[in-house]
Design an enzyme around this catalytic site. Structure first.
Site, PDB file in Angstrom:
ATOM      1  CB  CYS A  17      -5.082  23.359  30.599  1.00 52.91           C
ATOM      2  SG  CYS A  17      -5.223  21.339  30.046  1.00 52.91           S
TER       3      CYS A  17
ATOM      4  CB  CYS B  18      -3.259  21.406  27.554  1.00 57.16           C
ATOM      5  SG  CYS B  18      -4.586  20.919  27.785  1.00 57.16           S
TER       6      CYS B  18
END
Length: 103
Positions: A31, A28
């Protein structure tokens, strides 16, 4: 801390003391971008445990916390959610949540 997908909701509910549970995924982009600010904030709080949960399709733990976006940081004290941050953008907002958790 490495991602720990062996934990379930009952395990987290039984945790003692202050804990930050980070839901996300290694691939991600949000992230990945948040990792430096999360690490910078957490380094100032060595007494607070940090658990990363690799979330995604087929993983139910994130759903038990109604996680919809990554990363989501859940701040627990003795297994009870005190606060949460979704897609934090600076370490000040994380530090403020950590201050509240550690008091």
């Amino acid at each position: 801390m490495d991602a720990d997908n062996k934990l379930n909701r009952a395990d987290l509910d039984l945790l003692q003391g202050p804990v930050v549970v980070e839901f996300g995924a290694s691939w991600c982009g949000y992230c990945q971008a948040a990792q430096p600010i999360i690490a910078a904030a957490l380094i100032q709080y060595p007494n607070i445990n940090h658990i990363k949960i690799e979330d995604g399709r087929g993983e139910r733990l994130g759903r038990t916390y109604a996680v919809k976006l990554w990363p989501t940081l859940i701040f627990l004290k003795d297994g009870i959610e005190i606060s949460r941050l979704v897609r934090p953008t600076d370490n000040v907002m994380i530090k403020n949540a950590l201050d509240a958790l550690s008091s």
